[in-house]
Write a protein that holds these residues in place. Structure first.
Motif, PDB file in Angstrom:
ATOM      1  N   ASP A  53     102.388  11.885   0.712  1.00 48.67           N
ATOM      2  CA  ASP A  53     102.079  12.256   2.039  1.00 48.67           C
ATOM      3  C   ASP A  53     101.038  13.344   1.919  1.00 48.67           C
ATOM      4  O   ASP A  53     101.188  14.202   1.119  1.00 48.67           O
ATOM      5  N   GLU A  54     100.091  13.233   2.912  1.00 48.34           N
ATOM      6  CA  GLU A  54      99.142  14.292   2.975  1.00 48.34           C
ATOM      7  C   GLU A  54      98.503  14.277   4.374  1.00 48.34           C
ATOM      8  O   GLU A  54      98.320  13.397   5.051  1.00 48.34           O
ATOM      9  N   GLY A  55      98.459  15.505   5.150  1.00 48.78           N
ATOM     10  CA  GLY A  55      97.841  15.752   6.307  1.00 48.78           C
ATOM     11  C   GLY A  55      98.459  16.981   6.992  1.00 48.78           C
ATOM     12  O   GLY A  55      99.274  17.648   6.384  1.00 48.78           O
ATOM     13  N   PHE A  56      97.644  17.240   8.274  1.00 47.76           N
ATOM     14  CA  PHE A  56      98.371  18.348   8.965  1.00 47.76           C
ATOM     15  C   PHE A  56      99.451  17.816   9.720  1.00 47.76           C
ATOM     16  O   PHE A  56      99.710  16.726  10.104  1.00 47.76           O
ATOM     17  N   VAL A  57     100.500  18.851   9.825  1.00 44.47           N
ATOM     18  CA  VAL A  57     101.787  18.636  10.411  1.00 44.47           C
ATOM     19  C   VAL A  57     101.914  19.791  11.172  1.00 44.47           C
ATOM     20  O   VAL A  57     101.363  21.119  11.052  1.00 44.47           O
ATOM     21  N   THR A  58     102.783  19.800  12.224  1.00 42.09           N
ATOM     22  CA  THR A  58     103.337  20.842  12.969  1.00 42.09           C
ATOM     23  C   THR A  58     104.662  21.500  12.331  1.00 42.09           C
ATOM     24  O   THR A  58     105.169  20.639  11.369  1.00 42.09           O
ATOM     25  N   PRO A 101      99.538  27.148   5.251  1.00 40.48           N
ATOM     26  CA  PRO A 101      99.184  27.419   6.795  1.00 40.48           C
ATOM     27  C   PRO A 101      97.545  27.073   7.127  1.00 40.48           C
ATOM     28  O   PRO A 101      96.862  27.314   6.129  1.00 40.48           O
ATOM     29  N   GLU A 102      97.060  26.757   8.122  1.00 40.61           N
ATOM     30  CA  GLU A 102      96.036  26.152   8.653  1.00 40.61           C
ATOM     31  C   GLU A 102      94.926  27.484   8.033  1.00 40.61           C
ATOM     32  O   GLU A 102      94.062  27.329   7.679  1.00 40.61           O
ATOM     33  N   ALA A 103      95.552  28.490   8.788  1.00 41.90           N
ATOM     34  CA  ALA A 103      94.533  29.824   8.463  1.00 41.90           C
ATOM     35  C   ALA A 103      94.284  29.997   7.107  1.00 41.90           C
ATOM     36  O   ALA A 103      93.338  30.852   6.682  1.00 41.90           O
ATOM     37  N   SER A 104      95.040  29.519   5.988  1.00 42.15           N
ATOM     38  CA  SER A 104      94.637  29.508   4.524  1.00 42.15           C
ATOM     39  C   SER A 104      93.682  28.703   4.041  1.00 42.15           C
ATOM     40  O   SER A 104      93.215  28.780   2.937  1.00 42.15           O
ATOM     41  N   GLU A 109      88.661  27.542   0.283  1.00 43.90           N
ATOM     42  CA  GLU A 109      90.357  26.925   0.178  1.00 43.90           C
ATOM     43  C   GLU A 109      90.110  25.596   0.983  1.00 43.90           C
ATOM     44  O   GLU A 109      91.102  25.040   0.710  1.00 43.90           O
ATOM     45  N   ALA A 110      89.055  25.397   1.847  1.00 47.68           N
ATOM     46  CA  ALA A 110      89.054  24.115   2.468  1.00 47.68           C
ATOM     47  C   ALA A 110      89.162  23.108   1.431  1.00 47.68           C
ATOM     48  O   ALA A 110      89.538  21.881   1.827  1.00 47.68           O
ATOM     49  N   ALA A 111      88.651  23.102   0.314  1.00 45.77           N
ATOM     50  CA  ALA A 111      88.917  22.211  -0.797  1.00 45.77           C
ATOM     51  C   ALA A 111      90.046  21.661  -0.993  1.00 45.77           C
ATOM     52  O   ALA A 111      90.294  20.455  -1.701  1.00 45.77           O
ATOM     53  N   LEU A 112      91.232  22.326  -0.602  1.00 45.16           N
ATOM     54  CA  LEU A 112      92.411  22.084  -1.121  1.00 45.16           C
ATOM     55  C   LEU A 112      92.755  20.727  -0.373  1.00 45.16           C
ATOM     56  O   LEU A 112      93.936  20.022  -0.783  1.00 45.16           O
ATOM     57  N   MET A 113      92.002  20.401   0.639  1.00 44.22           N
ATOM     58  CA  MET A 113      92.352  19.251   1.567  1.00 44.22           C
ATOM     59  C   MET A 113      91.658  17.880   0.701  1.00 44.22           C
ATOM     60  O   MET A 113      91.878  16.919   1.275  1.00 44.22           O
ATOM     61  N   ASN A 114      90.998  18.292  -0.126  1.00 48.28           N
ATOM     62  CA  ASN A 114      90.301  17.059  -0.736  1.00 48.28           C
ATOM     63  C   ASN A 114      90.484  16.870  -2.245  1.00 48.28           C
ATOM     64  O   ASN A 114      89.367  16.518  -3.123  1.00 48.28           O
TER      65      ASN A 114
END
Ligand code: VNL
Length: 187
Positions: A53-58, A101-104, A109-114
């Protein structure tokens, strides 16, 4: 190939452990500060990451102890969740859950989403901005596990790793090692 209960497993309660509760060989795996991916790679021909699983969660998707660890007691932030399995020669060896955390995720570090199926460790351990607040050995649902709070350029990420039954931690070599109990002296 997929460990059938991996999603449920990754949300079980983490129980931390003292060295005395744990065979020495197992303990050495749990507190290993180098890349776990690299260490596991040495025990198989081919290690692959599969995404669970991968993606933004609350914060609702986080356990209380995860929220506390990431300093979001109010539960107002969003997090990048990444759940993977490491598959060694077709056998699931490790289940991993990372919360960022989104702020991280600002700046590089945005590369962590890819990352896709590239192991997180390869990204983290090549960074000179990596530090660790703690690394806790423990168990989750009767399996060896560990939890670390890392920082990349001061920004926190929480990693939980569960060693699945097929991994080398449960091999006869590890099992046969002596637990770290006090030796009694003979007169
Ligand atoms: C990943 C790879 C995560 C190896 C891990 O633990 C790990 C990943 C959280 O690619 O997400 O040990």
């Amino acid at each position: 190939m997929h460990h059938p209960l991996v999603e449920t497993l990754l949300t079980q309660r983490f129980r931390s452990l003292a060295a005395v509760d744990c065979p020495v060989d197992v303990y050495s795996w749990l507190v290993d500060e180098t890349s776990m991916t690299a260490r596991l790679e040495a025990h198989c021909q081919q290690l692959k990451v599969t995404l669970v699983d991968e993606g933004f969660v609350t914060a609702q998707r986080l356990s209380i102890d995860e929220r506390n660890a990431l300093g979001d007691e109010q539960g107002t932030q969003r997090f990048w969740l990444r759940e993977v399995q490491l598959i060694a020669d077709g056998e699931p060896w490790l289940a991993g859950r990372t919360l960022i955390p989104e702020a991280s995720l600002q700046g590089p570090e945005a590369a962590l989403m890819n990352l896709g199926t590239r192991p997180l460790g390869h990204y983290l351990f090549q960074s000179s901005f990596l530090s660790r607040d703690y690394l806790l050995p423990g168990t989750m649902d009767g399996l060896w596990a560990r939890r670390s709070l890392l920082r990349l350029a001061e920004k926190p990420l929480l990693l939980t790793e569960i060693f699945l039954p097929a991994s080398p931690l449960y091999s006869p070599l590890a099992e046969g090692s002596s637990p770290c109990t006090l030796q009694t002296h003979q007169k």
